[in-house]
Design an enzyme around this catalytic site. Structure first.
Site, short mmCIF file in Angstrom:
data_model
loop_
_atom_site.label_atom_id
_atom_site.label_comp_id
_atom_site.label_asym_id
_atom_site.label_seq_id
_atom_site.Cartn_x
_atom_site.Cartn_y
_atom_site.Cartn_z
N ARG A 183 0.80 -1.22 0.00
CA ARG A 183 0.00 0.00 0.00
C ARG A 183 0.83 1.27 0.00
O ARG A 183 0.60 2.19 -0.77
CB ARG A 183 -0.85 0.10 1.28
CG ARG A 183 -2.15 -0.55 1.28
CD ARG A 183 -2.45 -1.05 2.68
NE ARG A 183 -1.55 -2.16 2.97
CZ ARG A 183 -1.79 -3.41 2.61
NH1 ARG A 183 -2.93 -3.72 2.07
NH2 ARG A 183 -0.92 -4.37 2.84
N THR A 184 1.79 1.32 0.93
CA THR A 184 2.49 2.60 1.14
C THR A 184 3.29 2.97 -0.10
O THR A 184 3.23 4.09 -0.59
CB THR A 184 3.38 2.50 2.39
OG1 THR A 184 2.57 2.04 3.48
CG2 THR A 184 3.97 3.84 2.76
N HIS A 224 5.50 6.24 11.42
CA HIS A 224 4.91 6.09 10.09
C HIS A 224 3.95 7.28 9.90
O HIS A 224 2.74 7.12 9.92
CB HIS A 224 4.18 4.75 10.03
CG HIS A 224 3.83 4.27 8.66
ND1 HIS A 224 3.81 5.09 7.55
CD2 HIS A 224 3.47 3.03 8.22
CE1 HIS A 224 3.45 4.38 6.49
NE2 HIS A 224 3.25 3.13 6.87
N ARG A 282 11.46 4.01 3.26
CA ARG A 282 11.11 3.06 4.33
C ARG A 282 12.35 2.21 4.61
O ARG A 282 13.01 1.75 3.67
CB ARG A 282 9.95 2.17 3.89
CG ARG A 282 9.73 0.98 4.81
CD ARG A 282 8.49 0.21 4.47
NE ARG A 282 7.29 0.91 4.90
CZ ARG A 282 6.07 0.39 4.90
NH1 ARG A 282 5.88 -0.85 4.47
NH2 ARG A 282 5.03 1.09 5.31
N LYS A 305 26.30 -3.62 -0.92
CA LYS A 305 27.72 -3.64 -1.28
C LYS A 305 28.54 -2.88 -0.24
O LYS A 305 29.74 -2.69 -0.41
CB LYS A 305 27.92 -2.99 -2.64
CG LYS A 305 27.23 -3.68 -3.79
CD LYS A 305 27.54 -2.92 -5.08
CE LYS A 305 26.76 -3.45 -6.25
NZ LYS A 305 26.88 -2.56 -7.42
C1 NCD Z 1 2.06 -0.99 8.39
C2 NCD Z 1 3.54 -0.75 8.42
O1 NCD Z 1 4.26 -1.05 7.47
O2 NCD Z 1 3.96 -0.24 9.44
N1 NCD Z 1 1.50 -1.11 7.14
C3 NCD Z 1 1.29 -0.01 6.35
O3 NCD Z 1 2.19 0.73 6.05
N2 NCD Z 1 0.04 0.24 5.95
C4 NCD Z 1 1.61 -2.01 9.35
C5 NCD Z 1 2.27 -3.36 9.41
O4 NCD Z 1 3.18 -3.69 8.67
O5 NCD Z 1 1.83 -4.12 10.25
#
Ligand code: NCD
Length: 345
Positions: A57-58, A135, A107, A86
């Protein structure tokens, strides 16, 4: 202070006015998110989406949001496919990527890594999750969802009872959302988790200091009673220190139709940042609720588009110009024609 040129690494850097501006801008992005209109205000701009941890999703919604503003996105996925394996430092990677792009979304499994990236470059960096810490864009879309589902405005959630269920210790979406909600007038936070996965102390203290009522518990039946919002999360097994196992009875924290029918308010909003786990037996948010009208999880995921469009438009300084670069969408979409009844945007 304007959001132009700013990094969004921690929700702690956002004040009430910033959040209100992001929410109001997201509202203005809805016709684009619904595919009624297109805009190419970011024509020629490039997003580098650096995802060193799994994501569906993100990553896709940051990319789609940028595309819906007319920009291009470039992605790396996984640590193994990058030069970090590397032995390259994050600072060198940062310096190079900044030369290729106008904004970076990142991320990474390590807390603090996104701040390190932001410190090394002079373009905006948006945190898409740094290990167990934060997040921010998820918290903003969660707040947007809570407001839309309960018919409230941001800043007007005082008195709300929100129950978080699952992994409070490693769940970064919980950490960011609780901090965003802590800017509201006093409300009640309930955190329902196995004792080893309870809320970090610093966050507990912060909520109390800001005047909120905080209840820690391990019973979903007590925790969900009379709450307006029940926010479920997955247990983040991958973040447990090596050798540490947490014994818990997953059924004790499962939100299913039986729990909802017997203890929840009829207007409860059921949320989850997703993914929910369906491979080890019944999910923490049971699929027997999938046709329940209060299940907001897919509307919540859809809200990622207007919120992330707003973050790009504001940090790149084009929020006021989006509507000057508009055309009608000309392709078929069920959303635009109003024939797709599950679309939440
Ligand atoms: C979450 C995350 O990656 O922190 N998911 C997200 O980004 N919608 C929650 C999770 O991984 O449990």
């Amino acid at each position: 202070m304007s959001l132009i040129g700013r990094d969004i690494v921690s929700v702690a850097d956002l004040c009430r006015e910033d959040i209100d501006e992001i929410m109001a801008t997201a509202d203005r992005m809805l016709p684009y998110a619904r595919r009624e209109l297109t805009t190419d205000v970011l024509r020629g701009a490039v997003l580098c989406n650096l995802f060193f941890e799994p994501s569906t999703r993100t990553r896709l919604s940051f990319g789609s949001a940028f595309n819906r503003l007319g920009g291009f996105s470039r992605d790396t996925t996984g640590m193994a496919a990058t030069s970090l394996t590397k032995g390259e430092s994050l600072a060198d990677t940062a310096r190079v990527v900044a030369g290729y792009s106008d904004v970076i979304v990142m991320r990474h499994p390590q807390a603090g890594s996104v701040q390190e990236m932001a410190d090394a470059v002079n373009i905006p960096v948006l945190n898409a999750g740094d290990g167990p810490r934060e997040h921010p864009s998820q918290a903003l879309l969660d707040l947007y969802t809570i407001c839309r589902e309960t018919g409230s405005r941001p800043g007007g959630l005082g008195g709300l009872v929100v129950t978080f269920v699952g992994d409070m210790r490693y769940g970064r979406t919980v950490h960011s959302l609780a901090q965003v909600l802590s800017l509201e007038e006093p409300m009640e936070f309930r955190f329902i988790a196995p004792p080893q996965l309870q809320l970090p102390d610093w966050l507990h203290q912060q909520l109390v200091q800001r005047g909120h009522r905080v209840v820690l518990g391990d019973s979903i039946r007590q925790g969900a009673r009379d709450a307006q919002v029940v926010y479920c999360t997955r247990v983040q097994q991958e973040r447990f220190p090596e050798g540490e196992t947490v014994q818990f009875d997953a059924t004790a924290w499962r939100v299913d139709r039986q729990v909802v029918t017997s203890v929840c308010r009829p207007d409860v909003v059921l949320m989850h940042p997703l993914p929910r786990v369906t491979t080890d037996g019944p999910s923490e948010l049971s699929t027997d609720l999938d046709d329940h009208p209060n299940l907001a999880i897919f509307r919540q995921a859809d809200n990622g588009i207007p919120i992330r469009m707003a973050l790009f438009a504001l940090t790149l300084g084009v929020a006021d110009q989006v509507d000057h670069y508009t055309r009608k969408a000309c392709w078929y979409t069920p959303e635009r024609l109003g024939t797709h009844d599950t679309a939440g945007v």
